[in-house]
Design a protein around this motif. Structure first.
Motif, PDB file in Angstrom:
ATOM      1  N   ILE A  80       0.954  -1.032  -0.051  1.00  0.00           N
ATOM      2  CA  ILE A  80       0.108  -0.132  -0.091  1.00  0.00           C
ATOM      3  C   ILE A  80       1.123   1.289   0.020  1.00  0.00           C
ATOM      4  CG2 ILE A  80      -1.546   1.472   1.492  1.00  0.00           C
ATOM      5  CD1 ILE A  80      -2.823  -1.185   2.299  1.00  0.00           C
ATOM      6  N   MET A  81       0.832   2.105  -0.865  1.00  0.00           N
ATOM      7  CA  MET A  81       1.664   3.114  -1.131  1.00  0.00           C
ATOM      8  C   MET A  81       0.996   4.451  -1.286  1.00  0.00           C
ATOM      9  SD  MET A  81       4.460   3.314  -4.310  1.00  0.00           S
ATOM     10  CE  MET A  81       6.058   3.778  -3.828  1.00  0.00           C
ATOM     11  N   MET A  82       1.521   5.567  -0.635  1.00  0.00           N
ATOM     12  CA  MET A  82       1.088   6.882  -0.864  1.00  0.00           C
ATOM     13  C   MET A  82       2.493   7.725  -1.260  1.00  0.00           C
ATOM     14  SD  MET A  82      -1.275   7.478   2.408  1.00  0.00           S
ATOM     15  CE  MET A  82      -1.663   9.429   2.092  1.00  0.00           C
ATOM     16  N   THR A  83       2.521   8.477  -2.305  1.00  0.00           N
ATOM     17  CA  THR A  83       3.475   9.151  -2.931  1.00  0.00           C
ATOM     18  C   THR A  83       2.960  10.540  -3.302  1.00  0.00           C
ATOM     19  OG1 THR A  83       2.946   8.259  -5.095  1.00  0.00           O
ATOM     20  CG2 THR A  83       4.503   7.295  -3.959  1.00  0.00           C
ATOM     21  N   TYR A  84       3.998  11.487  -3.294  1.00  0.00           N
ATOM     22  CA  TYR A  84       3.899  12.878  -3.636  1.00  0.00           C
ATOM     23  C   TYR A  84       5.179  13.703  -4.041  1.00  0.00           C
ATOM     24  CZ  TYR A  84       2.949  17.909  -3.141  1.00  0.00           C
ATOM     25  OH  TYR A  84       3.170  19.184  -3.434  1.00  0.00           O
ATOM     26  N   ASN A  85       5.180  13.722  -5.382  1.00  0.00           N
ATOM     27  CA  ASN A  85       6.344  14.177  -6.207  1.00  0.00           C
ATOM     28  C   ASN A  85       7.542  14.017  -5.537  1.00  0.00           C
ATOM     29  OD1 ASN A  85       4.395  15.652  -7.622  1.00  0.00           O
ATOM     30  ND2 ASN A  85       4.642  17.763  -6.348  1.00  0.00           N
ATOM     31  N   SER A  92       0.898  13.359  -7.239  1.00  0.00           N
ATOM     32  CA  SER A  92       1.958  14.010  -7.674  1.00  0.00           C
ATOM     33  C   SER A  92       1.573  14.830  -8.977  1.00  0.00           C
ATOM     34  CB  SER A  92       2.975  12.872  -8.297  1.00  0.00           C
ATOM     35  OG  SER A  92       3.533  12.292  -7.108  1.00  0.00           O
ATOM     36  N   ASN A  93       2.382  15.813  -9.419  1.00  0.00           N
ATOM     37  CA  ASN A  93       2.366  16.534 -10.717  1.00  0.00           C
ATOM     38  C   ASN A  93       3.796  16.722 -11.178  1.00  0.00           C
ATOM     39  OD1 ASN A  93       3.314  18.358  -9.369  1.00  0.00           O
ATOM     40  ND2 ASN A  93       1.336  19.605  -9.107  1.00  0.00           N
ATOM     41  N   ASP A  94       4.712  15.957 -11.039  1.00  0.00           N
ATOM     42  CA  ASP A  94       6.007  16.195 -11.324  1.00  0.00           C
ATOM     43  C   ASP A  94       6.604  14.906 -12.297  1.00  0.00           C
ATOM     44  OD1 ASP A  94       6.260  14.311  -9.320  1.00  0.00           O
ATOM     45  OD2 ASP A  94       8.287  14.965  -8.408  1.00  0.00           O
ATOM     46  N   GLY A  95       5.685  13.985 -12.611  1.00  0.00           N
ATOM     47  CA  GLY A  95       6.292  12.827 -13.251  1.00  0.00           C
ATOM     48  C   GLY A  95       6.055  11.704 -12.555  1.00  0.00           C
ATOM     49  N   THR A  96       5.957  11.781 -11.326  1.00  0.00           N
ATOM     50  CA  THR A  96       6.182  10.526 -10.597  1.00  0.00           C
ATOM     51  C   THR A  96       5.056   9.421 -10.795  1.00  0.00           C
ATOM     52  OG1 THR A  96       7.003  11.650  -8.537  1.00  0.00           O
ATOM     53  CG2 THR A  96       6.043   9.687  -8.137  1.00  0.00           C
ATOM     54  N   THR A  97       3.948   9.910 -11.356  1.00  0.00           N
ATOM     55  CA  THR A  97       2.739   9.164 -11.585  1.00  0.00           C
ATOM     56  C   THR A  97       3.025   8.271 -12.725  1.00  0.00           C
ATOM     57  OG1 THR A  97       1.427  10.910 -10.895  1.00  0.00           O
ATOM     58  CG2 THR A  97       0.166   9.113 -11.921  1.00  0.00           C
ATOM     59  N   GLU A  98       3.737   8.691 -13.701  1.00  0.00           N
ATOM     60  CA  GLU A  98       3.669   8.042 -15.172  1.00  0.00           C
ATOM     61  C   GLU A  98       4.835   6.986 -14.828  1.00  0.00           C
ATOM     62  OE1 GLU A  98       1.692  11.621 -15.803  1.00  0.00           O
ATOM     63  OE2 GLU A  98       3.493  11.389 -14.655  1.00  0.00           O
ATOM     64  N   ILE A  99       5.918   7.319 -13.869  1.00  0.00           N
ATOM     65  CA  ILE A  99       7.003   6.328 -13.580  1.00  0.00           C
ATOM     66  C   ILE A  99       6.247   5.113 -12.763  1.00  0.00           C
ATOM     67  CG2 ILE A  99       8.979   5.892 -12.462  1.00  0.00           C
ATOM     68  CD1 ILE A  99       9.751   8.727 -12.951  1.00  0.00           C
ATOM     69  N   ILE A 100       5.486   5.103 -11.790  1.00  0.00           N
ATOM     70  CA  ILE A 100       4.847   4.287 -10.978  1.00  0.00           C
ATOM     71  C   ILE A 100       3.926   3.624 -11.794  1.00  0.00           C
ATOM     72  CG2 ILE A 100       3.184   3.837  -9.227  1.00  0.00           C
ATOM     73  CD1 ILE A 100       4.179   6.413  -7.699  1.00  0.00           C
ATOM     74  N   GLN A 101       3.110   4.095 -12.822  1.00  0.00           N
ATOM     75  CA  GLN A 101       2.527   3.524 -13.671  1.00  0.00           C
ATOM     76  C   GLN A 101       2.935   2.394 -14.622  1.00  0.00           C
ATOM     77  OE1 GLN A 101       0.099   6.769 -15.178  1.00  0.00           O
ATOM     78  NE2 GLN A 101      -1.788   6.117 -14.282  1.00  0.00           N
ATOM     79  N   SER A 102       4.218   2.524 -14.892  1.00  0.00           N
ATOM     80  CA  SER A 102       5.211   1.996 -15.916  1.00  0.00           C
ATOM     81  C   SER A 102       5.366   0.526 -15.272  1.00  0.00           C
ATOM     82  CB  SER A 102       6.205   2.649 -16.356  1.00  0.00           C
ATOM     83  OG  SER A 102       7.235   2.740 -15.200  1.00  0.00           O
TER      84      SER A 102
END
Length: 284
Positions: free
Chosen positions: A8-13, A38-48
């Protein structure tokens, strides 16, 4: 048979370190549920990463509301809806990397009858002796930020069972209610990259260090010590010595040695001292 262990992960930038974090996460987990703001590209990396089976952005889940630790309730519910209610949950953060194997620790906890596992964070930061150091973002943060202080214990794993829940409006409690406070008698370790360069300040409006200034009035990047309760600063040289999974002594010795690394937080005793003081005044 390997025990189920859901992340279970929570992330922010955390774009500067999230690839290193997720490379570690993907080694141990095949089911990760993420709440990301996030709004710095973190989301896209996690989704990969294929291990991420569910991701929701906090603005879609909880628009215009402050996010508390208890919002993990939504991830907990989704995980228990999608997978059997058995095994363990592990709490993941966007700036933490495990040293111990969380699956082996979960198996050990299960066998012992424990319901929570307290992990020992080793808090990495940029030291004042490194002033002027420039972080190269083309290279791993782990290879560049080497000073650390042993931190306080934090719950990072808990048993997956029925009738456990979070208070969605509560901050400061990372494991759910309904879990017995029966810990594993061991302190596994993780690396927490608390201060790792000016790049982490760029997209974090509420970072706790953001408004701390140095003597020149600039954002403070380099520290003598990262926490007022810490007693030691070490430099990672390839081994965490007595903290290493293969070197850790018995739990009894680990417990007795705790005073070497941390000062006593007398603040936690204030409520008890107040009650004691009131009792004495009534008797007088």
């Amino acid at each position: 048979m390997t025990i189920q262990n859901i992340g279970i992960m929570m992330t922010y930038n955390e774009v500067d370190i999230i690839t290193e974090v997720m490379d570690g996460v993907s080694k141990y987990f095949d089911k990760v549920f993420v709440l990301d703001g996030s709004n710095d590209g973190t989301t896209e990396i996690i989704q990969s990463y294929p291990c991420v089976v569910y991701l929701i952005h906090d603005k879609d889940l909880y628009p215009k509301r402050k996010i508390h630790d208890g919002v993990r309730q939504f991830l907990l519910e989704k995980a228990q809806e999608m997978y059997p209610i058995e095994g363990w949950f592990t709490l993941l953060h966007g700036d933490e990397i495990f040293v111990d194997d969380p699956n082996k620790i979960a198996e050990k906890a299960e066998k012992s009858g424990a319901e929570i596992v307290n992990w020992h964070p080793l808090n990495f930061f940029l030291h004042t002796s490194e002033k002027g150091k420039v972080i190269d973002l083309s290279k791993p943060i782990q290879d560049q930020v080497l000073h650390y202080s042993p931190g306080g214990l934090e719950v990072r794993q808990f048993k997956n069972k029925k009738n456990i829940y979070y208070n969605i409006n509560k901050t400061g409690r990372v494991h759910p209610y309904g879990i017995k406070e029966k810990p594993l008698l061991d302190y596994p370790i993780l690396k927490h990259y608390v201060i790792r360069g000016p790049q982490q300040f760029e997209n974090k409006e509420k970072l706790w260090t953001k408004h701390i200034k140095d003597e020149q009035g600039q954002k403070k990047i380099f520290y003598d010590q990262i926490n007022r309760f810490s007693k030691q600063v070490r430099v990672y040289d390839g081994s965490f010595n007595e903290f290493e999974p293969s070197n850790r002594p018995s739990f009894f010795i680990q417990y007795l040695n705790w005073h070497k690394y941390r000062k006593v937080d007398w603040g936690i005793l204030k409520p008890i001292l107040r009650l004691f003081s009131k009792g004495k005044s009534r008797k007088g």
